[in-house]
Scaffold this motif. Structure first.
Motif, mmCIF file in Angstrom:
data_model
loop_
_atom_site.group_PDB
_atom_site.id
_atom_site.type_symbol
_atom_site.label_atom_id
_atom_site.label_comp_id
_atom_site.label_asym_id
_atom_site.label_seq_id
_atom_site.Cartn_x
_atom_site.Cartn_y
_atom_site.Cartn_z
ATOM 1 N N ALA A 143 -57.538 3.146 16.883
ATOM 2 C CA ALA A 143 -58.406 3.667 17.937
ATOM 3 C C ALA A 143 -57.586 4.085 19.152
ATOM 4 N N ALA A 144 -56.584 3.283 19.511
ATOM 5 C CA ALA A 144 -55.736 3.608 20.655
ATOM 6 C C ALA A 144 -54.976 4.910 20.416
ATOM 7 N N THR A 145 -54.507 5.100 19.205
ATOM 8 C CA THR A 145 -53.782 6.334 18.875
ATOM 9 C C THR A 145 -54.676 7.551 19.069
ATOM 10 N N GLU A 146 -55.922 7.453 18.624
ATOM 11 C CA GLU A 146 -56.871 8.558 18.778
ATOM 12 C C GLU A 146 -57.136 8.846 20.261
ATOM 13 N N MET A 147 -57.017 7.825 21.112
ATOM 14 C CA MET A 147 -57.267 7.974 22.545
ATOM 15 C C MET A 147 -56.030 8.432 23.317
ATOM 16 N N GLY A 148 -54.921 8.644 22.621
ATOM 17 C CA GLY A 148 -53.703 9.053 23.293
ATOM 18 C C GLY A 148 -52.896 7.908 23.856
ATOM 19 N N LEU A 149 -53.222 6.689 23.433
ATOM 20 C CA LEU A 149 -52.508 5.499 23.882
ATOM 21 C C LEU A 149 -51.503 5.061 22.832
ATOM 22 N N ALA A 150 -50.476 4.377 23.275
ATOM 23 C CA ALA A 150 -49.467 3.824 22.369
ATOM 24 C C ALA A 150 -49.631 2.308 22.301
ATOM 25 N N THR A 151 -49.171 1.726 21.214
ATOM 26 C CA THR A 151 -49.287 0.279 21.027
ATOM 27 C C THR A 151 -48.012 -0.283 20.421
ATOM 28 N N SER A 152 -47.886 -1.592 20.539
ATOM 29 C CA SER A 152 -46.803 -2.303 19.860
ATOM 30 C C SER A 152 -47.324 -3.663 19.419
ATOM 31 N N PRO A 153 -47.545 -3.863 18.111
ATOM 32 C CA PRO A 153 -47.895 -5.202 17.628
ATOM 33 C C PRO A 153 -46.639 -6.064 17.720
ATOM 34 N N MET A 154 -46.729 -7.190 18.411
ATOM 35 C CA MET A 154 -45.524 -7.929 18.771
ATOM 36 C C MET A 154 -45.321 -9.200 17.969
ATOM 37 N N ASN A 155 -44.068 -9.417 17.581
ATOM 38 C CA ASN A 155 -43.598 -10.688 17.044
ATOM 39 C C ASN A 155 -42.678 -11.319 18.087
ATOM 40 N N GLY A 156 -42.149 -12.476 17.769
ATOM 41 C CA GLY A 156 -41.171 -13.085 18.649
ATOM 42 C C GLY A 156 -41.764 -13.705 19.898
ATOM 43 N N TRP A 157 -42.929 -14.348 19.770
ATOM 44 C CA TRP A 157 -43.535 -15.027 20.912
ATOM 45 C C TRP A 157 -43.747 -16.500 20.593
ATOM 46 N N ASP A 158 -43.817 -17.296 21.636
ATOM 47 C CA ASP A 158 -44.011 -18.737 21.521
ATOM 48 C C ASP A 158 -45.506 -19.032 21.662
ATOM 49 N N GLU A 159 -46.107 -19.561 20.607
ATOM 50 C CA GLU A 159 -47.554 -19.764 20.618
ATOM 51 C C GLU A 159 -47.988 -20.708 21.732
ATOM 52 N N THR A 160 -47.242 -21.764 21.962
ATOM 53 C CA THR A 160 -47.607 -22.714 23.014
ATOM 54 C C THR A 160 -47.632 -22.038 24.372
ATOM 55 N N LYS A 161 -46.637 -21.199 24.634
ATOM 56 C CA LYS A 161 -46.565 -20.492 25.917
ATOM 57 C C LYS A 161 -47.673 -19.451 26.043
ATOM 58 N N VAL A 162 -47.956 -18.750 24.949
ATOM 59 C CA VAL A 162 -49.027 -17.751 24.988
ATOM 60 C C VAL A 162 -50.364 -18.427 25.268
#
Length: 223
Positions: free
Chosen positions: A150-169
């Motif tokens: 949906a974001a792509t169709e709206m002209g937006l860019a995205t990044s699905p992210m790895n490398g995060w600390d669940e406790t901190k998030v």
């Protein structure tokens, strides 16, 4: 001139993972539409056992940068989405879900009764096998896929992210004490400050099979 509406196929082929963004804010109406499309994603037993936390504040994005080890996306993108899986939500009251289905004419009373009982039995079995978290994360990831297209169709860019600390998030979005919830994915959203080229994918026959893993597709020939 009528503006071009991107097809789903075009969005799939056009989407790229973008790590750097312009600071331009995303209009509120655009964000509302994006999130509305996200919750239309399929969900097992219609439990809707996933939520999305939209983080736009400088403080929130700074905290997510900390939770991701200093990756640039939370620092630059005007919007971060945190997809939260809710493995135990099946125990909650879902009468509103059933009422909505009745009103829309999708489900009748007989189906609601059957569906409710079957859903509870299915989730109980998952719990016994230790799979509740896995199923809730799957639902959240499907919603994330909808957001990217949906974001792509709206002209937006995205990044699905790895490398995060669940406790901190979890601490960042106010659920640091919620062991019943899990973080499925982080995603940055914004207007791209870079152009990413498609690195390509392996040939389809490398990882698409028919009937059994490793079996190439059959070629039909006329006699």
């Amino acid at each position: 001139m009528t503006p071009h509406t991107m097809s789903v196929a075009e969005a799939i082929r056009t989407r790229r993972t973008v790590r750097h963004y312009r600071p331009d804010p995303i209009p509120a109406a655009t964000l509302d539409t994006l999130l509305a499309l996200a919750i239309e994603a399929p969900t097992s037993w219609n439990l809707q056992d996933r939520s999305i936390v939209a983080v736009t504040s400088d403080e929130g994005r700074e905290a997510l940068a900390w939770a991701t080890g200093g990756q640039p996306q939370p620092q630059e993108a005007p919007l971060m989405l945190v997809f939260v899986a809710e493995p135990l939500s099946w125990r909650d009251d879902h009468s509103d879900v059933y009422d909505q289905a009745r009103r829309s004419g999708a489900w009748n009373e007989e189906f609601v009764t059957m569906f409710s009982a079957a859903s509870q039995a299915f989730q109980t079995d998952l719990e016994e096998r230790g799979l509740l978290r896995e199923y809730a994360v799957k639902d959240a990831m499907i919603a994330a896929s909808y957001v990217m297209l949906a974001a792509t169709e709206m002209g937006l860019a995205t990044s699905p992210m790895n490398g995060w600390d669940e406790t901190k998030v979890k601490k960042t979005i106010g659920i640091g004490d919620r062991d019943d919830l899990a973080i499925a994915l982080l995603m940055s959203v914004g207007y791209p400050a870079e152009e990413r080229r498609h690195p390509g994918r392996r040939a389809q026959e490398r990882n698409v099979f028919h009937e059994s893993y490793g079996s190439p597709g059959n070629t039909c020939t006329s006699s």
